[in-house]
Design a protein around this motif. Structure first.
Motif, PDB file in Angstrom:
ATOM      1  N   GLN A 141       0.161  21.119  12.466  1.00  0.00           N
ATOM      2  CA  GLN A 141       0.512  19.793  11.958  1.00  0.00           C
ATOM      3  C   GLN A 141       2.012  19.575  12.197  1.00  0.00           C
ATOM      4  N   ILE A 142       2.339  18.592  13.016  1.00  0.00           N
ATOM      5  CA  ILE A 142       3.738  18.292  13.348  1.00  0.00           C
ATOM      6  C   ILE A 142       4.076  16.908  12.810  1.00  0.00           C
ATOM      7  N   ASP A 143       5.121  16.828  11.987  1.00  0.00           N
ATOM      8  CA  ASP A 143       5.567  15.558  11.406  1.00  0.00           C
ATOM      9  C   ASP A 143       6.796  15.059  12.153  1.00  0.00           C
ATOM     10  N   ARG A 144       6.693  13.807  12.636  1.00  0.00           N
ATOM     11  CA  ARG A 144       7.819  13.191  13.332  1.00  0.00           C
ATOM     12  C   ARG A 144       8.344  12.023  12.502  1.00  0.00           C
ATOM     13  N   SER A 145       9.625  11.760  12.647  1.00  0.00           N
ATOM     14  CA  SER A 145      10.227  10.632  11.929  1.00  0.00           C
ATOM     15  C   SER A 145       9.663   9.313  12.441  1.00  0.00           C
ATOM     16  N   VAL A 146       9.534   8.332  11.557  1.00  0.00           N
ATOM     17  CA  VAL A 146       8.998   7.014  11.946  1.00  0.00           C
ATOM     18  C   VAL A 146       9.901   6.359  12.981  1.00  0.00           C
ATOM     19  N   THR A 147      11.206   6.553  12.847  1.00  0.00           N
ATOM     20  CA  THR A 147      12.160   5.929  13.777  1.00  0.00           C
ATOM     21  C   THR A 147      12.281   6.709  15.083  1.00  0.00           C
ATOM     22  N   GLY A 148      11.719   7.935  15.130  1.00  0.00           N
ATOM     23  CA  GLY A 148      11.839   8.760  16.332  1.00  0.00           C
ATOM     24  C   GLY A 148      13.137   9.538  16.390  1.00  0.00           C
ATOM     25  N   VAL A 149      14.003   9.358  15.391  1.00  0.00           N
ATOM     26  CA  VAL A 149      15.290  10.054  15.343  1.00  0.00           C
ATOM     27  C   VAL A 149      15.249  11.043  14.193  1.00  0.00           C
ATOM     28  N   GLY A 150      15.769  12.246  14.457  1.00  0.00           N
ATOM     29  CA  GLY A 150      15.779  13.257  13.399  1.00  0.00           C
ATOM     30  C   GLY A 150      14.941  14.450  13.774  1.00  0.00           C
ATOM     31  N   PRO A 151      15.116  15.520  13.023  1.00  0.00           N
ATOM     32  CA  PRO A 151      14.392  16.752  13.363  1.00  0.00           C
ATOM     33  C   PRO A 151      12.888  16.652  13.084  1.00  0.00           C
ATOM     34  N   LYS A 152      12.134  17.399  13.891  1.00  0.00           N
ATOM     35  CA  LYS A 152      10.690  17.501  13.664  1.00  0.00           C
ATOM     36  C   LYS A 152      10.423  18.643  12.694  1.00  0.00           C
ATOM     37  N   THR A 153       9.428  18.486  11.898  1.00  0.00           N
ATOM     38  CA  THR A 153       8.979  19.550  11.001  1.00  0.00           C
ATOM     39  C   THR A 153       7.474  19.695  11.157  1.00  0.00           C
ATOM     40  N   GLY A 154       6.958  20.813  10.703  1.00  0.00           N
ATOM     41  CA  GLY A 154       5.520  21.002  10.841  1.00  0.00           C
ATOM     42  C   GLY A 154       5.017  22.206  10.076  1.00  0.00           C
ATOM     43  N   LYS A 155       3.707  22.381  10.139  1.00  0.00           N
ATOM     44  CA  LYS A 155       3.069  23.511   9.483  1.00  0.00           C
ATOM     45  C   LYS A 155       2.057  24.123  10.448  1.00  0.00           C
ATOM     46  N   LEU A 156       1.988  25.444  10.434  1.00  0.00           N
ATOM     47  CA  LEU A 156       1.059  26.189  11.289  1.00  0.00           C
ATOM     48  C   LEU A 156       0.162  27.031  10.394  1.00  0.00           C
ATOM     49  N   THR A 157      -1.137  26.846  10.541  1.00  0.00           N
ATOM     50  CA  THR A 157      -2.107  27.614   9.763  1.00  0.00           C
ATOM     51  C   THR A 157      -2.711  28.685  10.657  1.00  0.00           C
ATOM     52  N   LEU A 158      -2.513  29.947  10.274  1.00  0.00           N
ATOM     53  CA  LEU A 158      -3.066  31.085  11.008  1.00  0.00           C
ATOM     54  C   LEU A 158      -4.035  31.841  10.121  1.00  0.00           C
ATOM     55  N   LYS A 159      -5.032  32.476  10.754  1.00  0.00           N
ATOM     56  CA  LYS A 159      -5.990  33.255   9.982  1.00  0.00           C
ATOM     57  C   LYS A 159      -6.410  34.506  10.745  1.00  0.00           C
ATOM     58  N   THR A 160      -6.826  35.491   9.996  1.00  0.00           N
ATOM     59  CA  THR A 160      -7.542  36.650  10.536  1.00  0.00           C
ATOM     60  C   THR A 160      -8.911  36.673   9.874  1.00  0.00           C
ATOM     61  N   THR A 161      -9.665  37.704  10.114  1.00  0.00           N
ATOM     62  CA  THR A 161     -10.983  37.792   9.471  1.00  0.00           C
ATOM     63  C   THR A 161     -10.857  38.045   7.974  1.00  0.00           C
ATOM     64  N   ASP A 162      -9.646  38.479   7.519  1.00  0.00           N
ATOM     65  CA  ASP A 162      -9.462  38.840   6.108  1.00  0.00           C
ATOM     66  C   ASP A 162      -8.621  37.851   5.314  1.00  0.00           C
ATOM     67  N   MET A 163      -7.758  37.076   5.995  1.00  0.00           N
ATOM     68  CA  MET A 163      -6.834  36.217   5.248  1.00  0.00           C
ATOM     69  C   MET A 163      -6.438  35.002   6.080  1.00  0.00           C
ATOM     70  N   GLU A 164      -5.820  34.037   5.376  1.00  0.00           N
ATOM     71  CA  GLU A 164      -5.340  32.809   6.027  1.00  0.00           C
ATOM     72  C   GLU A 164      -4.030  32.403   5.358  1.00  0.00           C
ATOM     73  N   THR A 165      -3.018  32.002   6.178  1.00  0.00           N
ATOM     74  CA  THR A 165      -1.696  31.675   5.657  1.00  0.00           C
ATOM     75  C   THR A 165      -1.150  30.448   6.382  1.00  0.00           C
ATOM     76  N   ILE A 166      -0.349  29.658   5.641  1.00  0.00           N
ATOM     77  CA  ILE A 166       0.318  28.480   6.217  1.00  0.00           C
ATOM     78  C   ILE A 166       1.800  28.804   6.365  1.00  0.00           C
ATOM     79  N   TYR A 167       2.358  28.558   7.563  1.00  0.00           N
ATOM     80  CA  TYR A 167       3.774  28.800   7.847  1.00  0.00           C
ATOM     81  C   TYR A 167       4.473  27.470   8.117  1.00  0.00           C
ATOM     82  N   ASP A 168       5.709  27.349   7.617  1.00  0.00           N
ATOM     83  CA  ASP A 168       6.536  26.183   7.942  1.00  0.00           C
ATOM     84  C   ASP A 168       7.179  26.391   9.302  1.00  0.00           C
ATOM     85  N   LEU A 169       7.237  25.308  10.088  1.00  0.00           N
ATOM     86  CA  LEU A 169       7.761  25.378  11.447  1.00  0.00           C
ATOM     87  C   LEU A 169       9.104  24.663  11.546  1.00  0.00           C
TER      88      LEU A 169
END
Length: 463
Positions: A141-169
């Protein structure tokens, strides 16, 4: 029109340059080191190939170093081909190939040139542990500014067979994910120390997401256990690369510029000491490789004396040499010796002899070369080309394959025929016909007034 352009672009991308030994895949031996008559591009030379196979096996086991092997035989008997086959068999073992004349053509001294060649042939397998995050991508999930100016932020969801975690990007990670074209369903590996992202493949659970996939798509299992793990990474570098990095101000950039220059012996001694410490601690492992020196008779007494001493060093590779000389003069002296090599140095060598190819072997080699160069040839043309090779040389006959193919294309026929071989045979002279031509028309060339005895004396003086 667009389809024609696309087809041409595809054909060009698939072009591969064909070298003199590009058809060789290995020595053509079985598990018991028995030679197959025709295998992996190698034909004939059964004893020489078996002897080379024994050397390769011992090198792989890492039991020998500082040994010297010579392959002696007439020109065109496959000495370099056997050396190239050995390099294919060795795999990730360092293999360096030089011509003896290179030693004299560089701007550095002869001994420095040989030392650098020796150090290139010795590998160091460095082991290090690093923390990695490995899992299957569930969502990006990548969030962009409405104006197109400014840093991008996002979240990455990773999983294994045993667990799942969300990381900030952050911005750099978002750029890396975009560059690698990572999407949901990919199995990725992230190096925590560098932030480098590696795509390992697609997860088997997402194999049915698309109706069709390309041949380069690799499917892997979803990782199990913890997302964050410690992995041992192994790097294989040569001693020469370590020398260059530690001896130049620009560090590893000198590896790309090629201008390494003279490297001080003090630097090498310090590196050897450090590598020895790493080996004792289990952080590194020495991998003795192979140095192949072609046309060994081109070296002089100073080089042979250096090789005598260098082979006794603890960090010395296996040196393989090739010579096509019989009794000849040692360069820089008036002494004659077998293969142009001093007797005391010959005593150190294991000598592998190569024999002339039989007519059947020559026919097989020419057939392999036709397949390698993608040339269709009739049986009659192949028989004529085999006869040409037996009467002239194998190398000359191999050169006629591609030129005969061009003549056949001009005639707009699919296969090279006897008329094409005869045509290129008349256009290009072999060594014997060229010498005969010079003898017949000697008076029309410049400097023909020099007597043979005087010419021979001048050649000896300039050698």
């Amino acid at each position: 029109m667009e389809s024609i352009i696309a087809a041409r672009a595809t054909d060009i991308s698939k072009l591969e340059r064909t070298g003199a030994h590009s058809h060789i895949r290995g020595l053509g031996l079985d598990d018991k080191l028995e030679t197959r008559p025709n295998s992996q591009g190698m034909v004939g030379q059964l004893k020489a190939r078996k002897a080379a196979g024994v050397i390769v096996k011992v090198i792989k086991q890492g039991k020998i170093s500082g040994r010297a092997i010579m392959m002696a035989g007439a020109p065109g008997t496959g000495k370099t081909a056997i050396a190239m086959a050995m390099s294919q068999e060795l795999g990730d073992v360092p293999f360096t190939s030089i011509a003896a004349s290179e030693v004299f053509s560089l701007e550095i001294s002869k001994t420095e040139s040989l030392t650098q060649a020796f150090r290139r042939s010795i590998g160091v397998r460095i082991k290090e542990e690093t923390e990695v995050i490995e899992g299957e991508v569930v969502e990006i999930q990548i969030d962009r500014s409405v104006t197109g100016v400014g840093p991008k932020t996002g979240k990455l969801t990773l999983k294994t067979t045993d667990m799942e975690t969300i990381y900030d990007l952050g911005q750099k990670m978002i750029a890396s994910l975009t560059k690698e074209k990572v999407m949901a369903g990919d199995v990725i590996q992230i190096d925590k120390s560098t932030g480098r992202i590696t795509r390992l493949g697609r997860s088997f659970t997402r194999a049915r997401d698309f109706d069709a996939t390309g041949p380069d798509v690799k499917f892997v299992q979803c990782p199990d256990g913890e997302l964050q793990t410690r992995k041992e990474i192994v790097h294989l570098v040569s001693l020469h690369e370590i020398d260059v990095i530690n001896s130049r101000q620009q560090g590893f950039l000198a590896l790309f510029s090629g201008e390494t220059g003279e490297i001080k012996s003090e630097v090498r001694e310090q590196i050897n000491q450090k590598i020895s410490e790493w080996c004792e601690e289990g952080k590194a492992e020495i991998v003795p490789g192979v140095l192949f020196i072609d046309e060994i008779h081109m070296l002089d007494m100073e080089c042979f004396s250096f090789l005598n001493r260098a082979l006794e060093d603890t960090m010395a590779p296996v040196v393989i040499m090739a010579s096509n000389r019989g009794m000849s003069r040692i360069r820089g002296t008036n002494y004659q010796s077998p293969h142009g090599v001093p007797i005391d140095f010959l005593d150190r060598l294991l000598i592998i002899s190569t024999q002339a190819y039989s007519e059947d072997d020559i026919r097989q080699i020419l057939k392999i070369r036709c397949d390698e160069e993608e040339v269709d040839m009739t049986e009659d043309a192949l028989a004529v080309l085999t006869k040409v090779a037996t009467e002239t040389s194998l190398r000359y006959a191999i050169h006629l394959i591609s030129t005969g193919h061009l003549v056949a294309q001009k005639r707009q026929v699919a296969k090279v025929d006897v008329v094409d071989i005869k045509r290129v045979y008349s256009l290009f002279l072999d060594e014997a016909r060229s010498v005969q031509y010079l003898k017949d028309y000697q008076d029309e060339y410049m400097y023909n007034e020099i007597a043979p005895s005087q010419g021979e004396k001048m050649a000896v003086d300039s050698f």
